[in-house]
Design an enzyme around this catalytic site. Structure first.
Site, PDB file in Angstrom:
ATOM      1  N   ARG A  52      -4.246  23.171   9.734  1.00 36.65           N
ATOM      2  CA  ARG A  52      -4.231  24.263   7.659  1.00 36.65           C
ATOM      3  C   ARG A  52      -5.927  24.262   8.079  1.00 36.65           C
ATOM      4  NH1 ARG A  52       0.516  21.498   7.933  1.00 36.65           N
ATOM      5  NH2 ARG A  52      -0.642  19.862   8.943  1.00 36.65           N
ATOM      6  N   THR A  53      -6.482  23.534   7.668  1.00 39.73           N
ATOM      7  CA  THR A  53      -8.472  23.717   7.522  1.00 39.73           C
ATOM      8  C   THR A  53      -8.647  24.482   8.627  1.00 39.73           C
ATOM      9  OG1 THR A  53      -8.270  21.201   7.160  1.00 39.73           O
ATOM     10  CG2 THR A  53     -10.155  22.307   7.111  1.00 39.73           C
ATOM     11  N   LYS A  82     -19.814  14.918  27.908  1.00 42.39           N
ATOM     12  CA  LYS A  82     -20.364  14.680  28.871  1.00 42.39           C
ATOM     13  C   LYS A  82     -20.914  13.628  28.052  1.00 42.39           C
ATOM     14  CE  LYS A  82     -20.264  19.401  30.691  1.00 42.39           C
ATOM     15  NZ  LYS A  82     -21.142  21.190  30.413  1.00 42.39           N
ATOM     16  N   ARG A 103     -15.229  19.599  11.551  1.00 46.84           N
ATOM     17  CA  ARG A 103     -14.350  18.590  10.910  1.00 46.84           C
ATOM     18  C   ARG A 103     -14.398  17.437  12.016  1.00 46.84           C
ATOM     19  NH1 ARG A 103      -8.244  18.161   9.641  1.00 46.84           N
ATOM     20  NH2 ARG A 103      -9.082  18.597   7.834  1.00 46.84           N
ATOM     21  N   HIS A 131     -13.036  16.191   1.893  1.00 47.16           N
ATOM     22  CA  HIS A 131     -12.398  16.543   2.491  1.00 47.16           C
ATOM     23  C   HIS A 131     -12.850  17.490   1.425  1.00 47.16           C
ATOM     24  CE1 HIS A 131     -10.503  19.615   4.439  1.00 47.16           C
ATOM     25  NE2 HIS A 131      -8.915  18.769   4.255  1.00 47.16           N
TER      26      HIS A 131
HETATM   27  N1   CP Z   1      -4.794  19.431   4.507  1.00 50.05           N
HETATM   28  C1   CP Z   1      -5.601  19.164   5.735  1.00 50.05           C
HETATM   29  O1   CP Z   1      -6.148  18.638   5.906  1.00 50.05           O
HETATM   30  O2   CP Z   1      -4.547  19.480   7.217  1.00 50.05           O
HETATM   31  P1   CP Z   1      -5.567  19.521   8.436  1.00 50.05           P
HETATM   32  O3   CP Z   1      -4.961  18.609   8.962  1.00 50.05           O
HETATM   33  O4   CP Z   1      -3.936  20.700   9.556  1.00 50.05           O
HETATM   34  O5   CP Z   1      -6.571  20.868   8.740  1.00 50.05           O
END
Ligand code: CP
Length: 306
Positions: A52-53, A82, A103, A131
């Site tokens: 999603r993100t 590396k 992320r 998040h």
């Molecule tokens: N909600 C969410 O962060 O989903 P993903 O891990 O798929 O990005």
């Protein structure tokens, strides 16, 4: 004060949230310039998996006319393989792009990245930390059903490690009439720092293992996954997996006008048979991610007063 980086929900004020939600509404109704970010480049740097993100950020940038450079599984597909440090990677990628969406599995990685980056950094999840963009799309989804911030939210699952829980709780603490009930095994209760924040902001919250008690009170049911990747052993994870499940029997217990949310991905904590219930909003919630992230990209990169 204009935000340069998006690192934590604690940065957001109500006026900022309102303006992002107004912009998201405008975008959702199709009223936006589809080339407004032409010539701008977004780097998505993901050291942990995502559907999603990453895709919604990339879709958001492209819908605004911008372009994307990207690595998924950066530990394997970038020079991290590396031995390059995150610090050096950020120094380099920030000279190739206009915004970095990061992320990472380490708590605080986005803060470190922001301190070194020449361009805005957006925290797309840092370990068991936060998040914040997920919290914005969660709140946007909640406000689409409850116009007045005076309701009860229950949050269920791995509250210790669930970064969406942390960011959404910080956001909800801006609204003094909202009540929160946290449902988890004691070992997976909310972190002390979040608890202290909720006490300091005088939010009405309860911690319990009594799922049925919480379900009956809930206007918003926010279910989450037990975060397998954060446990030291499989056995530790198995102790908690499958503890709180939403299925057809749950639907009989909850309020007729409540909503069921989940940041996704789900494993078994919401049965697929729940998906067709009108109270199940999790797919709409995920879809809202594109509008919110478009609004955020416009805020960070767009011309003034867009
Ligand atoms: N909600 C969410 O962060 O989903 P993903 O891990 O798929 O990005």
């Amino acid at each position: 004060m204009k935000l340069k980086h998006i690192i934590s929900s604690k940065q957001f004020e109500k006026s900022f949230i309102r303006s992002i939600f107004e912009k998201a509404d405008q975008i959702k109704s199709g009223r936006y310039n589809k080339n407004i970010l032409a010539g701008r480049i977004m780097a998505t740097l993901f050291y942990e998996p995502s559907t999603r993100t990453r895709f919604s950020f990339e879709s958001a940038m492209q819908r605004l006319g911008g372009s994307v450079i990207s690595t998924e599984n950066a530990y394997q597909f970038s020079s991290a393989a590396k031995g390059e440090t995150i610090e050096d990677t950020i120094r380099i990628v920030s000279s190739y792009s206009d915004v970095i969406v990061l992320r990472h599995d380490t708590l605080g990685a986005s803060q470190v990245a922001a301190s070194l980056s020449k361009v805005p950094v957006i925290n797309a999840g840092d370990g068991n930390g936060e998040h914040p963009t997920q919290a914005l799309l969660d709140l946007y989804t909640i406000f689409s059903k409850f116009k007045t911030p005076d309701f009860t939210v229950i949050m269920i699952g791995d509250l210790l490690n669930g970064r969406t829980i942390h960011s959404l709780s910080y956001l909800l603490s801006l609204y003094p009439k909202i009540k929160i009930i946290f449902v988890s095994p004691k070992a997976l209760a909310i972190p002390k720092t979040l608890k202290s924040h909720l006490i300091a902001t005088k939010i009405d919250f309860t911690e319990t293992e009594d799922f049925d008690f919480a379900l009956k009170k809930a206007d918003v049911i926010y279910q989450t996954r037990i975060q397998k990747e954060r446990f030291k052993t499989k056995n530790d994870y198995k102790k908690y997996f499958g503890r709180f499940i939403i299925d057809e029997s749950t639907l009989q217990k909850i309020k007729p006008r409540s909503i069921i949310m989940h940041p996704l991905p789900r494993i078994n904590e919401i049965a697929p048979s729940v998906d067709s219930d009108p109270r199940a909003l999790y797919f709409q919630q995920a879809a809202n991610g594109v509008y919110i992230r478009m609004a955020l990209l416009l805020y960070l990169l767009g011309p003034k007063n867009q």
